[in-house]
Motif scaffolding. Structure first.
Motif, short mmCIF file in Angstrom:
data_model
loop_
_atom_site.label_atom_id
_atom_site.label_comp_id
_atom_site.label_asym_id
_atom_site.label_seq_id
_atom_site.Cartn_x
_atom_site.Cartn_y
_atom_site.Cartn_z
N SER A 4 1.57 -22.22 46.43
CA SER A 4 1.61 -21.12 47.40
C SER A 4 2.75 -20.20 47.02
O SER A 4 3.71 -20.62 46.36
CB SER A 4 1.87 -21.66 48.81
OG SER A 4 0.83 -22.49 49.23
N VAL A 5 2.66 -18.95 47.46
CA VAL A 5 3.76 -18.02 47.23
C VAL A 5 5.00 -18.60 47.91
O VAL A 5 4.95 -19.08 49.04
CB VAL A 5 3.41 -16.63 47.79
CG1 VAL A 5 4.63 -15.72 47.77
CG2 VAL A 5 2.27 -16.02 47.01
N LEU A 28 -0.08 -15.17 43.42
CA LEU A 28 -1.14 -16.04 42.92
C LEU A 28 -2.26 -15.17 42.36
O LEU A 28 -2.50 -14.07 42.84
CB LEU A 28 -1.70 -16.89 44.06
CG LEU A 28 -0.71 -17.78 44.80
CD1 LEU A 28 -1.40 -18.44 45.98
CD2 LEU A 28 -0.13 -18.82 43.87
N HIS A 29 -2.95 -15.69 41.37
CA HIS A 29 -4.09 -14.98 40.80
C HIS A 29 -5.40 -15.47 41.41
O HIS A 29 -6.43 -14.79 41.28
CB HIS A 29 -4.13 -15.17 39.28
CG HIS A 29 -3.02 -14.45 38.59
ND1 HIS A 29 -3.23 -13.36 37.79
CD2 HIS A 29 -1.68 -14.64 38.60
CE1 HIS A 29 -2.08 -12.92 37.32
NE2 HIS A 29 -1.12 -13.69 37.79
N HIS A 30 -5.37 -16.64 42.06
CA HIS A 30 -6.56 -17.23 42.67
C HIS A 30 -6.23 -17.67 44.09
O HIS A 30 -5.17 -18.25 44.34
CB HIS A 30 -7.05 -18.44 41.87
CG HIS A 30 -7.32 -18.13 40.43
ND1 HIS A 30 -8.42 -17.43 40.03
CD2 HIS A 30 -6.61 -18.40 39.31
CE1 HIS A 30 -8.40 -17.29 38.71
NE2 HIS A 30 -7.30 -17.87 38.25
N PRO A 35 -3.60 -22.19 38.89
CA PRO A 35 -2.92 -21.33 37.91
C PRO A 35 -3.86 -20.25 37.37
O PRO A 35 -5.05 -20.43 37.41
CB PRO A 35 -2.53 -22.29 36.80
CG PRO A 35 -2.61 -23.64 37.40
CD PRO A 35 -3.62 -23.57 38.48
N PRO A 36 -3.29 -19.20 36.82
CA PRO A 36 -1.88 -18.92 36.54
C PRO A 36 -1.16 -18.38 37.77
O PRO A 36 -1.79 -17.99 38.75
CB PRO A 36 -1.94 -17.85 35.45
CG PRO A 36 -3.18 -17.09 35.77
CD PRO A 36 -4.16 -18.13 36.30
N TYR A 37 0.18 -18.35 37.67
CA TYR A 37 1.03 -17.84 38.74
C TYR A 37 1.94 -16.76 38.17
O TYR A 37 2.28 -16.78 37.00
CB TYR A 37 1.93 -18.96 39.29
CG TYR A 37 1.23 -20.23 39.61
CD1 TYR A 37 0.19 -20.27 40.53
CD2 TYR A 37 1.59 -21.42 38.99
CE1 TYR A 37 -0.46 -21.44 40.83
CE2 TYR A 37 0.94 -22.61 39.29
CZ TYR A 37 -0.08 -22.62 40.21
OH TYR A 37 -0.73 -23.79 40.50
N ASP A 38 2.34 -15.83 39.03
CA ASP A 38 3.42 -14.91 38.67
C ASP A 38 4.70 -15.54 39.17
O ASP A 38 4.84 -15.85 40.36
CB ASP A 38 3.22 -13.54 39.32
CG ASP A 38 2.09 -12.75 38.66
OD1 ASP A 38 1.63 -13.14 37.58
OD2 ASP A 38 1.68 -11.73 39.24
N VAL A 39 5.64 -15.77 38.25
CA VAL A 39 6.88 -16.48 38.55
C VAL A 39 8.08 -15.59 38.27
O VAL A 39 8.16 -14.95 37.22
CB VAL A 39 6.98 -17.77 37.70
CG1 VAL A 39 8.30 -18.49 37.91
CG2 VAL A 39 5.81 -18.70 38.00
#
Length: 82
Positions: A4-5, A28-30, A35-39
């Protein structure tokens, strides 16, 4: 792995001398949290798209559990997963 964000992702160093990295998931992309995630990485402050590998694990912060049967809304608000 489902995120989760706001969750923290930690990537262990795989060789001697390679430091552990950690960051906060900012997007999140989904919708299902896969995955993938923006980190946003703690060491650089940069945001990158990240596909976790076997050396990665998540810490879920503040994610609520399903209320236990018989608990009212006031009591259920205090149930959290670490």
């Amino acid at each position: 792995m489902r995120a989760s964000v706001g969750d923290r992702i930690i990537v262990e160093g795989t060789r001697p001398g390679v430091p552990r990295r950690d960051g906060r998931i900012v997007a999140l992309h989904h919708a299902d949290g896969s995955p993938p995630y923006d980190v946003c990485w703690e060491d650089t402050g940069r945001v990158s798209e990240f596909f976790p590998g076997p050396d990665s694990h998540l810490h879920h912060y503040g994610r609520r559990q399903e209320p236990a049967e018989g608990l009212g809304p006031a009591e259920a608000r205090h149930l959290f997963v670490d």
